[in-house]
Design a protein around this motif. Sequence first.
Motif, PDB file in Angstrom:
ATOM      1  N   VAL A  74       5.805 -13.784  -7.012  1.00 58.44           N
ATOM      2  CA  VAL A  74       6.467 -12.747  -6.209  1.00 58.44           C
ATOM      3  C   VAL A  74       6.423 -11.395  -6.925  1.00 58.44           C
ATOM      4  CG1 VAL A  74       8.718 -11.994  -5.317  1.00 58.44           C
ATOM      5  CG2 VAL A  74       7.917 -14.325  -4.913  1.00 58.44           C
ATOM      6  N   LEU A  75       6.711 -11.396  -8.217  1.00 59.38           N
ATOM      7  CA  LEU A  75       6.697 -10.135  -8.975  1.00 59.38           C
ATOM      8  C   LEU A  75       5.289  -9.548  -9.064  1.00 59.38           C
ATOM      9  CD1 LEU A  75       9.225 -10.975 -11.816  1.00 59.38           C
ATOM     10  CD2 LEU A  75       9.558  -9.425  -9.880  1.00 59.38           C
ATOM     11  N   ALA A  76       4.295 -10.387  -9.305  1.00 58.53           N
ATOM     12  CA  ALA A  76       2.913  -9.902  -9.380  1.00 58.53           C
ATOM     13  C   ALA A  76       2.474  -9.329  -8.030  1.00 58.53           C
ATOM     14  CB  ALA A  76       1.981 -11.025  -9.818  1.00 58.53           C
ATOM     15  N   ALA A  77       2.830 -10.009  -6.955  1.00 59.40           N
ATOM     16  CA  ALA A  77       2.477  -9.516  -5.624  1.00 59.40           C
ATOM     17  C   ALA A  77       3.168  -8.190  -5.342  1.00 59.40           C
ATOM     18  CB  ALA A  77       2.843 -10.552  -4.562  1.00 59.40           C
ATOM     19  N   ALA A  78       4.443  -8.085  -5.685  1.00 56.03           N
ATOM     20  CA  ALA A  78       5.188  -6.844  -5.439  1.00 56.03           C
ATOM     21  C   ALA A  78       4.585  -5.681  -6.220  1.00 56.03           C
ATOM     22  CB  ALA A  78       6.656  -7.034  -5.816  1.00 56.03           C
ATOM     23  N   ARG A  79       4.221  -5.919  -7.488  1.00 55.66           N
ATOM     24  CA  ARG A  79       3.602  -4.857  -8.291  1.00 55.66           C
ATOM     25  C   ARG A  79       2.265  -4.431  -7.686  1.00 55.66           C
ATOM     26  NH1 ARG A  79       5.741  -7.553 -12.826  1.00 55.66           N
ATOM     27  NH2 ARG A  79       3.882  -8.837 -12.969  1.00 55.66           N
ATOM     28  N   ALA A  80       1.457  -5.412  -7.320  1.00 52.62           N
ATOM     29  CA  ALA A  80       0.133  -5.099  -6.767  1.00 52.62           C
ATOM     30  C   ALA A  80       0.244  -4.386  -5.424  1.00 52.62           C
ATOM     31  CB  ALA A  80      -0.684  -6.381  -6.629  1.00 52.62           C
ATOM     32  N   LEU A  81       1.209  -4.754  -4.612  1.00 54.12           N
ATOM     33  CA  LEU A  81       1.367  -4.116  -3.300  1.00 54.12           C
ATOM     34  C   LEU A  81       1.834  -2.668  -3.418  1.00 54.12           C
ATOM     35  CD1 LEU A  81       2.886  -7.104  -1.311  1.00 54.12           C
ATOM     36  CD2 LEU A  81       0.667  -6.012  -0.894  1.00 54.12           C
ATOM     37  N   ARG A  82       2.488  -2.321  -4.528  1.00 57.63           N
ATOM     38  CA  ARG A  82       2.923  -0.934  -4.747  1.00 57.63           C
ATOM     39  C   ARG A  82       1.797  -0.043  -5.268  1.00 57.63           C
ATOM     40  NH1 ARG A  82       7.759  -3.452  -6.681  1.00 57.63           N
ATOM     41  NH2 ARG A  82       6.978  -3.274  -8.792  1.00 57.63           N
ATOM     42  N   ASP A  83       0.730  -0.633  -5.758  1.00 57.62           N
ATOM     43  CA  ASP A  83      -0.407   0.116  -6.305  1.00 57.62           C
ATOM     44  C   ASP A  83      -1.367   0.482  -5.168  1.00 57.62           C
ATOM     45  OD1 ASP A  83      -2.692   1.055  -7.541  1.00 57.62           O
ATOM     46  OD2 ASP A  83      -2.812  -0.593  -8.978  1.00 57.62           O
ATOM     47  N   PRO A  84      -1.487   1.775  -4.832  1.00 61.50           N
ATOM     48  CA  PRO A  84      -2.333   2.175  -3.694  1.00 61.50           C
ATOM     49  C   PRO A  84      -3.784   1.707  -3.820  1.00 61.50           C
ATOM     50  CG  PRO A  84      -1.033   4.041  -4.459  1.00 61.50           C
ATOM     51  CD  PRO A  84      -0.830   2.929  -5.449  1.00 61.50           C
ATOM     52  N   GLY A  85      -4.289   1.602  -5.014  1.00 64.74           N
ATOM     53  CA  GLY A  85      -5.667   1.188  -5.210  1.00 64.74           C
ATOM     54  C   GLY A  85      -5.888  -0.309  -5.031  1.00 64.74           C
ATOM     55  N   ARG A  86      -4.816  -1.070  -5.008  1.00 62.49           N
ATOM     56  CA  ARG A  86      -4.943  -2.531  -4.912  1.00 62.49           C
ATOM     57  C   ARG A  86      -4.242  -3.117  -3.695  1.00 62.49           C
ATOM     58  NH1 ARG A  86      -2.620  -4.809 -10.234  1.00 62.49           N
ATOM     59  NH2 ARG A  86      -3.293  -6.748  -9.314  1.00 62.49           N
ATOM     60  N   GLN A  87      -3.688  -2.292  -2.825  1.00 64.43           N
ATOM     61  CA  GLN A  87      -2.887  -2.800  -1.717  1.00 64.43           C
ATOM     62  C   GLN A  87      -3.631  -3.745  -0.791  1.00 64.43           C
ATOM     63  OE1 GLN A  87      -1.162   0.704   0.051  1.00 64.43           O
ATOM     64  NE2 GLN A  87       0.831   0.249  -0.880  1.00 64.43           N
ATOM     65  N   ASP A  88      -4.854  -3.389  -0.405  1.00 62.01           N
ATOM     66  CA  ASP A  88      -5.597  -4.246   0.523  1.00 62.01           C
ATOM     67  C   ASP A  88      -5.873  -5.619  -0.083  1.00 62.01           C
ATOM     68  OD1 ASP A  88      -5.588  -2.199   2.343  1.00 62.01           O
ATOM     69  OD2 ASP A  88      -7.643  -1.545   1.919  1.00 62.01           O
ATOM     70  N   GLU A  89      -6.390  -5.604  -1.312  1.00 61.29           N
ATOM     71  CA  GLU A  89      -6.678  -6.861  -2.003  1.00 61.29           C
ATOM     72  C   GLU A  89      -5.396  -7.660  -2.230  1.00 61.29           C
ATOM     73  OE1 GLU A  89      -8.295  -8.340  -6.361  1.00 61.29           O
ATOM     74  OE2 GLU A  89      -8.454  -6.236  -5.827  1.00 61.29           O
ATOM     75  N   ALA A  90      -4.339  -6.987  -2.660  1.00 61.92           N
ATOM     76  CA  ALA A  90      -3.068  -7.662  -2.928  1.00 61.92           C
ATOM     77  C   ALA A  90      -2.475  -8.250  -1.652  1.00 61.92           C
ATOM     78  CB  ALA A  90      -2.078  -6.688  -3.564  1.00 61.92           C
ATOM     79  N   ALA A  91      -2.594  -7.521  -0.547  1.00 61.50           N
ATOM     80  CA  ALA A  91      -2.066  -8.035   0.718  1.00 61.50           C
ATOM     81  C   ALA A  91      -2.823  -9.288   1.143  1.00 61.50           C
ATOM     82  CB  ALA A  91      -2.161  -6.960   1.802  1.00 61.50           C
ATOM     83  N   ALA A  92      -4.146  -9.275   0.985  1.00 64.69           N
ATOM     84  CA  ALA A  92      -4.946 -10.440   1.371  1.00 64.69           C
ATOM     85  C   ALA A  92      -4.604 -11.651   0.497  1.00 64.69           C
ATOM     86  CB  ALA A  92      -6.429 -10.107   1.271  1.00 64.69           C
ATOM     87  N   ILE A  93      -4.557 -11.443  -0.809  1.00 69.09           N
ATOM     88  CA  ILE A  93      -4.255 -12.558  -1.717  1.00 69.09           C
ATOM     89  C   ILE A  93      -2.826 -13.049  -1.510  1.00 69.09           C
ATOM     90  CG2 ILE A  93      -3.941 -13.182  -4.147  1.00 69.09           C
ATOM     91  CD1 ILE A  93      -6.337 -11.300  -4.737  1.00 69.09           C
ATOM     92  N   SER A  94      -1.884 -12.120  -1.384  1.00 71.38           N
ATOM     93  CA  SER A  94      -0.479 -12.514  -1.170  1.00 71.38           C
ATOM     94  C   SER A  94      -0.311 -13.260   0.140  1.00 71.38           C
ATOM     95  CB  SER A  94       0.428 -11.275  -1.179  1.00 71.38           C
ATOM     96  OG  SER A  94       0.370 -10.630  -2.414  1.00 71.38           O
ATOM     97  N   GLY A  95      -0.977 -12.766   1.180  1.00 69.22           N
ATOM     98  CA  GLY A  95      -0.906 -13.447   2.479  1.00 69.22           C
ATOM     99  C   GLY A  95      -1.484 -14.850   2.412  1.00 69.22           C
ATOM    100  N   GLY A  96      -2.598 -15.001   1.710  1.00 66.68           N
ATOM    101  CA  GLY A  96      -3.205 -16.325   1.554  1.00 66.68           C
ATOM    102  C   GLY A  96      -2.313 -17.272   0.783  1.00 66.68           C
ATOM    103  N   LEU A  97      -1.723 -16.789  -0.314  1.00 63.02           N
ATOM    104  CA  LEU A  97      -0.819 -17.638  -1.097  1.00 63.02           C
ATOM    105  C   LEU A  97       0.433 -18.001  -0.309  1.00 63.02           C
ATOM    106  CD1 LEU A  97      -1.108 -16.016  -4.633  1.00 63.02           C
ATOM    107  CD2 LEU A  97      -1.943 -18.268  -3.914  1.00 63.02           C
TER     108      LEU A  97
END
Length: 159
Positions: free
Chosen positions: A89-112
């Motif tokens: 949860v913390l890793a996903a939240a950090r990645a989702l706040r990073d504009p450069g990683r939001q798309d990738e983080a959303a896809a990985i977080s959604g899959g998990l």
Amino acid sequence: LLSRNTSASDIGRVESWKTAWTAFIRHPWLGNGPDTFSHIHRRNRGEAFIRAMGPNAHSGDAHNDLLQALSTTGLAGGLAYLWLLAALVLAAARALRDPGRQDEAAAISGGLLALFEQEVFVVKYRAGQGVQSGPLSRALGRRPLLDLRGEGGRENLSG
């Protein structure tokens, strides 16, 4: 609040939780061993479970991930399970706040999240029973998606 009748399944689930908690209290540090809940349950199921579900019924799992981890792997496994969930949860939240990683983080977080939801709430195949709805699906009134039993209720895996 919504109210509904208590079913045998509800009683069986609560009784399985009690059995899991009792097993954890008896062996709090390392639990009873991985994948041993069905054995624990057969030996320790209570009268309320037997009345509700029948004398031959037992539960293969605790119907609660944390209680399952605590009863089979003890405090060590329960804390590891909680740590893993918190880290994800913390890793996903950090990645989702990073504009450069939001798309990738959303896809990985959604899959998990989908994988976790499927494992906890959706359908599971059980030998001899076909594909069974998980707790959330049953609560919503869904039927099993697939029945691999042939005529006479026997399992048919030949396709």
